[in-house]
Scaffold this motif. Structure first.
Motif, short mmCIF file in Angstrom:
data_model
loop_
_atom_site.label_atom_id
_atom_site.label_comp_id
_atom_site.label_asym_id
_atom_site.label_seq_id
_atom_site.Cartn_x
_atom_site.Cartn_y
_atom_site.Cartn_z
N MET A 136 17.09 6.26 -58.92
CA MET A 136 15.65 6.47 -59.14
C MET A 136 14.87 6.00 -57.91
O MET A 136 13.90 6.67 -57.49
N ALA A 137 15.27 4.87 -57.34
CA ALA A 137 14.61 4.39 -56.12
C ALA A 137 14.79 5.41 -54.99
O ALA A 137 13.87 5.65 -54.20
N GLY A 138 15.98 6.03 -54.93
CA GLY A 138 16.20 7.08 -53.94
C GLY A 138 15.28 8.27 -54.17
O GLY A 138 14.77 8.87 -53.22
N GLY A 139 15.05 8.60 -55.45
CA GLY A 139 14.14 9.69 -55.77
C GLY A 139 12.69 9.37 -55.44
O GLY A 139 11.86 10.28 -55.29
N LEU A 140 12.38 8.07 -55.33
CA LEU A 140 11.01 7.65 -55.01
C LEU A 140 10.80 7.49 -53.51
O LEU A 140 9.67 7.24 -53.06
N ARG A 141 11.87 7.61 -52.73
CA ARG A 141 11.84 7.25 -51.31
C ARG A 141 10.69 7.90 -50.55
O ARG A 141 10.03 7.26 -49.72
N ASP A 142 10.44 9.18 -50.81
CA ASP A 142 9.42 9.91 -50.05
C ASP A 142 8.01 9.74 -50.61
O ASP A 142 7.05 10.23 -50.01
#
Length: 548
Positions: free
Chosen positions: A46-52
């Motif tokens: 989820m943090a990866g999905g929030l990266r941008d």
């Protein structure tokens, strides 16, 4: 990274493989258990999905009901360096137009960079889009696993909306350092053992006791947890003891009203229906504690193996992250009985051994947790001695540095680091006692009368729904101060029955506090205005009294 995040990540890494601790959700119909390592893996994606979309310091709001989605979502936001705000959830009785207006005000106040939506609130995406508020569905939040952002102890972890945060919202700013300090204090005071304890909770995750105490702490230290929703509890209150029995729950928490509800149902349950023998820490907090209702719960539970001394009365507030004090473990409900006249007229808590109608009984709420101080001062700020009633204040590493309001940031502490809690109370033997909220005290004939005394008396009358009576001030400052009692009863709508109930309540109140209410208003069950976390909204309740 912050000490809180370091603890959380280390706990997740430790809890993988055989014997790992974790989180169970979906009870009773579709239970699913994931280890804390598995929750952490989802959180990293989820943090990866929030990266941008999210940078350290951004504010992320969450509106969802399923703890299975919420747990990794909030952790993912923290791993990204963002703060988390759990939005108040609309109920079937909520006016959605008003809720939307209030929620948009909250989102503007916190400067929300993104709103994360989950069932059953996915349909609100259109409202957010209309108001140019960025949002994502939790079910679609996935990306390459991300690492942990570098955040300091003073970085904001939680923006906890205070009860009643609607037309004039306010959020308590809880830092990573605040969270770590209060977590350590609670682990020490409650003697939590991550390898043996099992937490069972239905509390709302938009409330500090549910979010911090029953999700964040178990997740951070790697303690087994079972989490259902408030809707599950409301639909079937006995689901709570059922889950404690099924999972061997050792730790739980709830406001006093929930113990009153479940205590009555346990008294009618069949022998052998539950096994509550594993419970060792049953926290009672978040609202005034009625010793009689708390004891009724422990007495009803004794038939199912409940240790009568497992009840721990507590004092807490969002401004201290969560907990301020816990009563001593293993001693059960301890009560301080004091003279009413001395309390009301001289502001002294003089002990009395006589259990008279006019005596006042307060639960002892324990000593401050490690890292916190509690003091009592008069209106001039002079420190008071033991059993002298005054303003309660707190100081320590868990105390918030400030609020966010619609007018901007607001500091909470004085020059010496003290925060005024807004409560009146006293200390006895180092333990905290709370008499009531200062703004709610009813002053008549030079006497300070606390609403809780009136409310307990009213609830003793047959026909009044337990825990659903409110004493409210009327006409303060313009006429001689008066008060009314507003209560819930199934006789609402039956004029003669309402009138008789009103007479009985007025008589009981006179016996208890020596003054008569100017009115007794009878509402149907569910009629009392309350916040999303179940606390009474006194101003809205006072508005229900004719002529006010």
């Amino acid at each position: 990274m912050s000490r809180f995040l370091d603890t959380l990540v280390a706990s997740a890494r430790r809890n993988s493989g055989a014997g790992a601790r974790g989180l169970t959700t979906g009870e009773p119909d579709s239970p699913v258990r994931r280890t804390w390592a598995e929750v952490h893996d989802v959180a990293r994606r989820m943090a990866g999905g929030l990266r941008d979309e999210v940078r350290p310091g951004d504010a992320v709001a969450v509106l969802a009901a399923d703890p299975a989605l919420i747990a990794p979502a909030v952790q993912g936001a923290w791993l990204s360096g963002a703060s988390v705000t759990m939005l108040h959830q609309p109920t079937p009785r909520t006016d959605l137009a008003h809720w939307a207006e209030d929620t948009l005000r909250v989102l503007r106040m916190i400067g929300a960079r993104l709103v994360l939506l989950g069932p059953p609130f996915d349909g609100l995406s259109g409202l957010l889009a209309e108001n140019s508020i960025e949002h994502r569905a939790l079910s679609e939040l996935d990306g390459p696993p991300a690492g942990t952002a570098e955040v300091g102890e003073d970085a904001t972890a939680l923006l906890q909306l205070t009860s009643g945060s609607t037309a004039d919202p306010k959020a308590v700013r809880i830092t990573h350092g605040n969270l770590h300090s209060n977590m350590l204090g609670m682990v020490s005071a409650a003697e939590l053992d991550a390898e043996r304890d099992v937490a069972v909770s239905w509390l709302p995750l938009f409330h500090d006791m549910g979010m911090v105490g029953c999700l964040t702490v178990p997740m951070a230290i790697g303690m087994e947890a079972v989490k259902v929703t408030p809707a599950d509890f409301i639909a079937r209150p006995l689901l709570w003891p059922e889950l404690i029995s099924r999972h061997g729950g050792t730790v739980t928490a709830a406001p006093n009203f929930a113990y009153a509800i479940v205590g009555r149902r346990l008294a009618r349950a069949d022998d052998g229906e539950f096994d509550l023998s594993t419970l060792r820490f049953t926290l009672n907090g978040a609202e005034p504690i009625d010793p009689a209702a708390a004891r009724a719960f422990t007495e009803a539970g004794a038939r199912f193996g409940l240790n009568p001394n497992c009840m721990v009365c507590a004092f807490g507030m969002a401004e201290s992250t969560l907990a301020v004090s816990f009563a001593p473990l293993g001693r059960g409900i301890e009560v301080d009985t004091v003279e009413a006249d001395a309390l009301e007229q001289r502001r002294e808590a003089v002990p009395t051994g006589q259990e008279t109608e006019r005596a006042r009984r307060f639960a002892l709420l324990g000593r401050p947790l490690p890292g916190l101080e509690v003091g009592v001062v008069d209106d001039a700020g002079t420190e008071l001695g033991e059993r002298e009633v005054g303003r309660l204040r707190i100081r320590g590493d868990a105390v918030t540095p400030g609020y966010l309001t619609v007018q901007g940031p607001l500091a909470t502490k004085d020059a010496d680091g003290w925060l005024d809690t807004g409560d009146e109370g006293y200390l006895v033997g180092g333990q905290v006692v709370i008499c009531g909220r200062r703004k709610d005290v009813i002053i008549m004939g030079g006497r300070n009368i606390y609403p809780v005394d009136i409310e307990r008396a009213a609830c003793e009358v047959d026909g009044v729904r337990a825990g659903n009576a409110a004493a409210v001030r009327l006409e303060a400052g313009t006429r001689r101060e008066r008060f009314a009692v507003v209560l819930e009863s199934r006789v609402a709508g039956e004029p003669e029955a309402e009138k008789e109930l009103g007479r009985e309540v007025a008589a009981r109140v006179v016996d208890a506090v020596g003054v008569r209410p100017s009115a007794v208003i009878v509402l149907k069950p569910g009629g009392l205005p309350k916040t999303p976390s179940g606390k009474l909204r006194r101003a809205a309740t006072a508005a229900l009294v004719p002529g006010e």
